[in-house]
Design a protein around this motif. Structure first.
Motif, mmCIF file in Angstrom:
data_model
loop_
_atom_site.group_PDB
_atom_site.id
_atom_site.type_symbol
_atom_site.label_atom_id
_atom_site.label_comp_id
_atom_site.label_asym_id
_atom_site.label_seq_id
_atom_site.Cartn_x
_atom_site.Cartn_y
_atom_site.Cartn_z
ATOM 1 N N THR A 57 0.852 -1.182 0.000
ATOM 2 C CA THR A 57 0.000 0.000 0.000
ATOM 3 C C THR A 57 0.888 1.231 0.000
ATOM 4 O O THR A 57 1.789 1.345 0.838
ATOM 5 C CB THR A 57 -0.900 0.020 1.253
ATOM 6 O OG1 THR A 57 -1.644 -1.196 1.315
ATOM 7 C CG2 THR A 57 -1.854 1.197 1.224
ATOM 8 N N ASN B 144 2.215 4.761 0.970
ATOM 9 C CA ASN B 144 2.028 5.581 2.167
ATOM 10 C C ASN B 144 1.162 6.779 1.829
ATOM 11 O O ASN B 144 1.333 7.410 0.782
ATOM 12 C CB ASN B 144 3.376 6.053 2.718
ATOM 13 C CG ASN B 144 4.152 4.937 3.376
ATOM 14 O OD1 ASN B 144 3.570 3.965 3.857
ATOM 15 N ND2 ASN B 144 5.459 5.050 3.396
ATOM 16 N N LYS B 145 0.232 7.087 2.716
ATOM 17 C CA LYS B 145 -0.672 8.212 2.474
ATOM 18 C C LYS B 145 0.013 9.546 2.707
ATOM 19 O O LYS B 145 -0.343 10.546 2.111
ATOM 20 C CB LYS B 145 -1.908 8.079 3.362
ATOM 21 C CG LYS B 145 -2.775 6.903 2.974
ATOM 22 C CD LYS B 145 -4.001 6.801 3.854
ATOM 23 C CE LYS B 145 -4.960 5.788 3.316
ATOM 24 N NZ LYS B 145 -4.840 4.463 3.804
ATOM 25 N N GLU B 146 0.992 9.548 3.597
ATOM 26 C CA GLU B 146 1.692 10.788 3.926
ATOM 27 C C GLU B 146 3.160 10.658 3.522
ATOM 28 O O GLU B 146 3.985 10.199 4.294
ATOM 29 C CB GLU B 146 1.570 11.083 5.417
ATOM 30 C CG GLU B 146 0.138 11.277 5.859
ATOM 31 C CD GLU B 146 0.013 11.460 7.353
ATOM 32 O OE1 GLU B 146 1.034 11.705 8.022
ATOM 33 O OE2 GLU B 146 -1.106 11.348 7.850
ATOM 34 N N TYR C 38 6.177 2.832 0.743
ATOM 35 C CA TYR C 38 5.122 1.818 0.789
ATOM 36 C C TYR C 38 5.141 1.102 2.124
ATOM 37 O O TYR C 38 6.167 1.047 2.805
ATOM 38 C CB TYR C 38 5.334 0.776 -0.317
ATOM 39 C CG TYR C 38 5.086 1.302 -1.699
ATOM 40 C CD1 TYR C 38 3.861 1.121 -2.317
ATOM 41 C CD2 TYR C 38 6.074 1.991 -2.387
ATOM 42 C CE1 TYR C 38 3.630 1.608 -3.589
ATOM 43 C CE2 TYR C 38 5.849 2.481 -3.665
ATOM 44 C CZ TYR C 38 4.620 2.286 -4.254
ATOM 45 O OH TYR C 38 4.380 2.769 -5.509
ATOM 46 N N HIS C 39 4.001 0.535 2.448
ATOM 47 C CA HIS C 39 3.852 -0.359 3.584
ATOM 48 C C HIS C 39 3.477 -1.725 3.002
ATOM 49 O O HIS C 39 2.675 -1.809 2.071
ATOM 50 C CB HIS C 39 2.742 0.128 4.526
ATOM 51 C CG HIS C 39 2.460 -0.807 5.644
ATOM 52 N ND1 HIS C 39 3.259 -0.897 6.762
ATOM 53 C CD2 HIS C 39 1.482 -1.726 5.816
ATOM 54 C CE1 HIS C 39 2.778 -1.825 7.568
ATOM 55 N NE2 HIS C 39 1.692 -2.333 7.016
ATOM 56 N N GLU D 85 8.233 -1.741 5.744
ATOM 57 C CA GLU D 85 8.052 -0.469 5.050
ATOM 58 C C GLU D 85 9.327 -0.145 4.300
ATOM 59 O O GLU D 85 10.372 -0.756 4.532
ATOM 60 C CB GLU D 85 7.726 0.641 6.039
ATOM 61 C CG GLU D 85 6.380 0.476 6.684
ATOM 62 C CD GLU D 85 5.932 1.708 7.432
ATOM 63 O OE1 GLU D 85 6.662 2.715 7.475
ATOM 64 O OE2 GLU D 85 4.820 1.665 7.981
ATOM 65 N N THR E 140 10.946 -1.590 -0.249
ATOM 66 C CA THR E 140 9.864 -2.206 0.511
ATOM 67 C C THR E 140 9.782 -3.694 0.206
ATOM 68 O O THR E 140 9.596 -4.513 1.112
ATOM 69 C CB THR E 140 8.514 -1.525 0.216
ATOM 70 O OG1 THR E 140 8.647 -0.119 0.445
ATOM 71 C CG2 THR E 140 7.410 -2.082 1.103
ATOM 72 N N SER F 152 -3.973 -0.405 -3.146
ATOM 73 C CA SER F 152 -3.129 -1.531 -2.734
ATOM 74 C C SER F 152 -3.061 -2.577 -3.835
ATOM 75 O O SER F 152 -3.939 -2.672 -4.677
ATOM 76 C CB SER F 152 -3.686 -2.186 -1.469
ATOM 77 O OG SER F 152 -3.643 -1.300 -0.391
#
Length: 92
Positions: free
Chosen positions: A10, A12-14, A18-19, A31, A38, A76
């Motif tokens: 996914t 990262n939103k900020e 990636y996570h 991460e 990642t 994702s």
């Protein structure tokens, strides 16, 4: 031994990066600042998770989830990760 488990990535939103997490390997996540790092970190985390499990007296590795059964957040995606563990005989 070779293991293949799906990893969910996914963005990262900020900020960048990636996570990643493995739905089948409880608590196994990683991460990184970009997708390549990642993926490397996720492979290492899964390797460590599997090695710890194999050291248990009653090692019980989970079955592999099917990609189509995974519920993903928007943005994702899933990658099948191959983890190779070389087993060495005890030196006791």
């Amino acid at each position: 031994m070779t293991f293949i488990y799906p990893a969910v990535f996914t963005p990262n939103k900020e900020g960048p990066g990636y996570h990643a997490w493995f739905p089948d390997l409880e608590g196994c996540a990683a991460e990184g600042p970009d997708l390549e790092d990642t993926m490397d970190n996720a492979r290492e985390a899964a390797y460590n998770w599997i090695c710890v499990e194999l050291e248990e007296e009653n090692a019980d590795l989970p079955e592999v989830s099917h990609e189509e059964d995974l519920e993903l957040e928007e943005g994702s995606f899933v990658r099948q990760m191959m983890i190779v563990v070389k087993l060495m005989p005890d030196n006791d």
